[in-house]
Write a protein that holds these residues in place. Structure first.
Motif, PDB file in Angstrom:
ATOM      1  N   THR A 389      37.537  15.661  87.700  1.00 40.58           N
ATOM      2  CA  THR A 389      38.441  16.394  86.789  1.00 40.58           C
ATOM      3  C   THR A 389      38.829  15.580  85.567  1.00 40.58           C
ATOM      4  O   THR A 389      39.693  15.989  84.801  1.00 40.58           O
ATOM      5  CB  THR A 389      39.723  16.792  87.552  1.00 40.58           C
ATOM      6  OG1 THR A 389      40.372  15.614  88.020  1.00 40.58           O
ATOM      7  CG2 THR A 389      39.380  17.696  88.728  1.00 40.58           C
ATOM      8  N   ARG A 390      38.212  14.419  85.372  1.00 45.00           N
ATOM      9  CA  ARG A 390      38.566  13.566  84.245  1.00 45.00           C
ATOM     10  C   ARG A 390      37.316  13.089  83.514  1.00 45.00           C
ATOM     11  O   ARG A 390      36.280  12.890  84.125  1.00 45.00           O
ATOM     12  CB  ARG A 390      39.377  12.359  84.731  1.00 45.00           C
ATOM     13  CG  ARG A 390      40.776  12.748  85.194  1.00 45.00           C
ATOM     14  CD  ARG A 390      41.435  11.639  85.983  1.00 45.00           C
ATOM     15  NE  ARG A 390      42.832  11.949  86.296  1.00 45.00           N
ATOM     16  CZ  ARG A 390      43.217  12.730  87.291  1.00 45.00           C
ATOM     17  NH1 ARG A 390      42.299  13.276  88.073  1.00 45.00           N
ATOM     18  NH2 ARG A 390      44.494  12.976  87.499  1.00 45.00           N
ATOM     19  N   ARG A 391      37.480  12.892  82.231  1.00 45.26           N
ATOM     20  CA  ARG A 391      36.346  12.481  81.404  1.00 45.26           C
ATOM     21  C   ARG A 391      36.324  10.955  81.333  1.00 45.26           C
ATOM     22  O   ARG A 391      37.261  10.328  80.856  1.00 45.26           O
ATOM     23  CB  ARG A 391      36.476  13.070  79.999  1.00 45.26           C
ATOM     24  CG  ARG A 391      36.438  14.602  79.975  1.00 45.26           C
ATOM     25  CD  ARG A 391      36.525  15.129  78.557  1.00 45.26           C
ATOM     26  NE  ARG A 391      35.392  14.688  77.758  1.00 45.26           N
ATOM     27  CZ  ARG A 391      35.244  14.970  76.458  1.00 45.26           C
ATOM     28  NH1 ARG A 391      36.165  15.693  75.830  1.00 45.26           N
ATOM     29  NH2 ARG A 391      34.200  14.543  75.788  1.00 45.26           N
ATOM     30  N   THR A 392      35.269  10.380  81.817  1.00 42.12           N
ATOM     31  CA  THR A 392      35.086   8.935  81.730  1.00 42.12           C
ATOM     32  C   THR A 392      33.601   8.629  81.807  1.00 42.12           C
ATOM     33  O   THR A 392      32.816   9.432  82.340  1.00 42.12           O
ATOM     34  CB  THR A 392      35.839   8.207  82.863  1.00 42.12           C
ATOM     35  OG1 THR A 392      35.746   6.798  82.656  1.00 42.12           O
ATOM     36  CG2 THR A 392      35.269   8.545  84.228  1.00 42.12           C
ATOM     37  N   SER A 393      33.228   7.499  81.279  1.00 41.99           N
ATOM     38  CA  SER A 393      31.818   7.123  81.262  1.00 41.99           C
ATOM     39  C   SER A 393      31.303   6.902  82.675  1.00 41.99           C
ATOM     40  O   SER A 393      31.967   6.296  83.508  1.00 41.99           O
ATOM     41  CB  SER A 393      31.635   5.841  80.444  1.00 41.99           C
ATOM     42  OG  SER A 393      30.306   5.360  80.561  1.00 41.99           O
ATOM     43  N   GLN A 394      30.110   7.411  82.934  1.00 39.56           N
ATOM     44  CA  GLN A 394      29.459   7.216  84.230  1.00 39.56           C
ATOM     45  C   GLN A 394      28.401   6.121  84.175  1.00 39.56           C
ATOM     46  O   GLN A 394      27.679   5.903  85.148  1.00 39.56           O
ATOM     47  CB  GLN A 394      28.820   8.530  84.695  1.00 39.56           C
ATOM     48  CG  GLN A 394      29.818   9.660  84.882  1.00 39.56           C
ATOM     49  CD  GLN A 394      30.853   9.350  85.947  1.00 39.56           C
ATOM     50  OE1 GLN A 394      30.508   8.963  87.062  1.00 39.56           O
ATOM     51  NE2 GLN A 394      32.129   9.480  85.602  1.00 39.56           N
ATOM     52  N   ALA A 395      28.334   5.413  83.019  1.00 40.01           N
ATOM     53  CA  ALA A 395      27.362   4.336  82.888  1.00 40.01           C
ATOM     54  C   ALA A 395      27.839   3.090  83.618  1.00 40.01           C
ATOM     55  O   ALA A 395      29.040   2.789  83.643  1.00 40.01           O
ATOM     56  CB  ALA A 395      27.141   4.020  81.409  1.00 40.01           C
ATOM     57  N   THR A 396      26.907   2.372  84.184  1.00 42.10           N
ATOM     58  CA  THR A 396      27.263   1.140  84.885  1.00 42.10           C
ATOM     59  C   THR A 396      27.684   0.080  83.886  1.00 42.10           C
ATOM     60  O   THR A 396      26.941  -0.263  82.970  1.00 42.10           O
ATOM     61  CB  THR A 396      26.074   0.624  85.711  1.00 42.10           C
ATOM     62  OG1 THR A 396      25.678   1.637  86.632  1.00 42.10           O
ATOM     63  CG2 THR A 396      26.445  -0.636  86.472  1.00 42.10           C
ATOM     64  N   GLY A 397      28.902  -0.441  84.059  1.00 46.03           N
ATOM     65  CA  GLY A 397      29.418  -1.473  83.167  1.00 46.03           C
ATOM     66  C   GLY A 397      28.805  -2.826  83.454  1.00 46.03           C
ATOM     67  O   GLY A 397      28.221  -3.055  84.522  1.00 46.03           O
ATOM     68  N   PRO A 398      28.955  -3.782  82.520  1.00 44.30           N
ATOM     69  CA  PRO A 398      28.323  -5.092  82.700  1.00 44.30           C
ATOM     70  C   PRO A 398      28.858  -5.877  83.898  1.00 44.30           C
ATOM     71  O   PRO A 398      28.106  -6.573  84.571  1.00 44.30           O
ATOM     72  CB  PRO A 398      28.632  -5.820  81.377  1.00 44.30           C
ATOM     73  CG  PRO A 398      29.798  -5.088  80.789  1.00 44.30           C
ATOM     74  CD  PRO A 398      29.660  -3.665  81.220  1.00 44.30           C
TER      75      PRO A 398
END
Length: 512
Positions: A389-398
């Motif tokens: 229900t929230r917008r956030t990046s799904q990319a793997t962070g460093p």
């Protein structure tokens, strides 16, 4: 093996500031009598404070001539000298907690009462020492009423059953129910918390209970069970328990958490008391049993904890943890943290499954297999209940990538011990940080308005705490059968994972 300071995608020299030093130890002042044989009084207090990670100080109220067989003489110095001791310490050093033990007479009690009213320490534990283990009286009968007037100034009172009865002017409790009833009435009369101790009762069980009529405890009676340790060497048990509780309470702010931490230490101190072989009577408990144990192969985790405790201080000082504790944490930081946590758990579950494949016993295989399954379930739950229900990046962070790569490298090493050492900080540090956050939330009255209340409540999960203890035990077992070279590799893997834990908690500040 991936290193934070070399080939890592998240080098600490680039974006991650140097970790602060460890949190300073609590400064704990014992106001009590002296035991020249070293088993009780300020000598026991200072040992207990040090054993539980505090910095101990002492103001001497009385001098005794005693040993393990009994007390032969008591000398109470002029009260003016006690006043000078208290003023000397208080004018120079910040006191985080005070433990009060033997006071001797009414004049001494009055001086301590006056000092407490002026200084108002944050934590005050009063052990109403009236009779020694040997049966010798340590408080003049004329001072008993003065001691009763001192009780309300303490946050916690820790009488044994004879002392509890004397404070109430009643016969000693003959069973646990009667003891709890006396504790409730004393707490109600004094307006504070009373620790009711079962040490003087018969039977194989030796429970303790925190009893009060409201306040920081979540219920009127919190009972912590435990086995009775049959030993003739228990000199200074009450002094040591009260000092240890004052020390830990200065750190946790939660009496239940403090008791649950101190009691296992005290039980082992009693179990190991006979090994000291001090005196011909009731000898002292073994305050520093854990230091002897840390040198043994089957307590390898004690060595690892030296690494973990340094990072724990760094983690607790991070803006992310401070914001999560206060409720001021930006939601974007929290969303980023949870999204990365879900990605991390996916990789972590594979590493746990690998631990199960390498495990030498069925018990360990089943434990790691279940842990791997729980990781996937938690990841799914995070996506379903919060992240969906929230917008956030799904990319793997460093940081996430580097941490998972480090764990995968450990799993590919072929060493079960190295893999467990790399896995352990995710259990251990997370449990320690969570315990602190939950204790703070409870201490503040568990406000429903806290934006992360649901999350903070999950930190009280005893099942995860038990899983953490099991993971520590398995790591110890693996180290016991490992070569010296492999144990060194375990320490290195553990230390790297600890640093990644710190980096993971700080990543939202840098990347959200």
């Amino acid at each position: 093996m991936t290193s934070l300071s070399s080939s890592s995608a998240y080098p600490d020299s680039a974006v991650y500031p140097a970790a602060p030093g460890p949190v300073r130890p609590p400064r704990v002042l014992s106001i009590a009598g002296s035991d020249p044989s070293g088993g009780a009084g300020i000598q026991a207090d200072l040992k207990a404070i040090s054993a539980l990670g505090g910095y101990g100080m002492a103001a001497v109220t009385a001098l005794t001539a005693q040993n393990t067989l009994g007390v032969s003489s008591v000398h109470v110095p002029p009260v003016e000298f006690l006043r000078q001791q208290l003023e000397a310490v208080g004018s120079d050093i910040t006191i985080d907690a005070v433990k009060i033990g033997m006071l001797g007479d009414a004049e001494v009690i009055g001086e301590v009462r006056s000092w407490l009213g002026t200084v108002r320490p944050a934590v005050v534990v009063l052990d109403p020492v009236m009779v020694a283990t040997s049966g010798d009286r340590l408080l003049r009968e004329t001072a008993e009423e003065a001691l009763r007037h001192l009780l309300p100034l303490a946050d916690l009172v820790t009488p044994n059953l004879p002392e509890l009865a004397m404070l109430l002017g009643e016969p000693e409790a003959a069973d646990w129910a009667s003891a709890l009833d006396q504790g409730k009435r004393l707490a109600a009369a004094c307006g504070n918390t009373v620790l009711v101790k079962g040490g003087h009762l018969a039977g194989d069980d030796c429970p303790d209970a925190l009893v009060n009529t409201g306040g920081l405890l979540r219920q009127d009676i919190i009972e912590v069970g435990g086995p009775r340790v049959y030993t003739g060497n228990s000199h200074g048990t009450g002094c040591s328990l009260s000092s240890a509780l004052a020390t830990v309470q200065a750190r946790t702010g939660d009496w239940e958490a403090s008791l649950r931490e101190v009691k296992p230490w005290l039980l082992q101190a009693l179990r190991d008391a006979d090994r000291l072989e001090v005196g011909q009577g009731s000898g002292p408990i073994h305050h520093f049993h854990h230091l002897e144990a840390s040198a043994a192969p089957d307590t390898f985790a004690a060595r690892l904890w030296a690494e973990a405790s340094r990072e724990l201080g760094a983690i607790n000082a991070l803006p992310f943890i401070e914001g999560l504790e206060s409720g001021a944490l930006p939601e974007s930081w929290f969303n980023y943290y949870l999204a990365q946590d879900a990605l991390y758990l996916n990789g972590y579950s594979r590493v746990l499954a690998r631990a199960g494949a390498l495990a030498p016993s069925e018990e360990e295989q089943l434990f790691w297999a279940k842990a791997s399954q729980v990781c996937l379930e938690v990841e799914s739950e995070l996506h379903r209940n919060w992240l969906a229900t929230r917008r956030t990046s799904q990319a793997t962070g460093p940081v996430t990538k580097s941490y998972v790569d480090h764990l995968l490298a450990a799993s590919a090493s072929g060493s079960y011990g190295v893999l467990l050492a790399a896995i352990l900080p995710c259990y251990w540090l997370y449990a320690e940080v969570g315990h602190r956050l939950h204790a703070s939330y409870v201490r503040n009255g568990e406000p429903a308005s806290h934006p992360y209340a649901d999350w903070l409540r999950t930190y009280a999960d005893e099942e995860f705490a038990e899983a953490t203890r099991t993971a520590i035990r398995f790591t110890d077992l693996a180290a016991a059968s490992a070569s010296g070279q492999e144990r060194a590799a375990m320490v290195e893997a553990f230390a790297h994972s600890c640093r990644y834990e710190t980096a993971f908690f700080d990543a939202p500040r840098l990347f959200a």
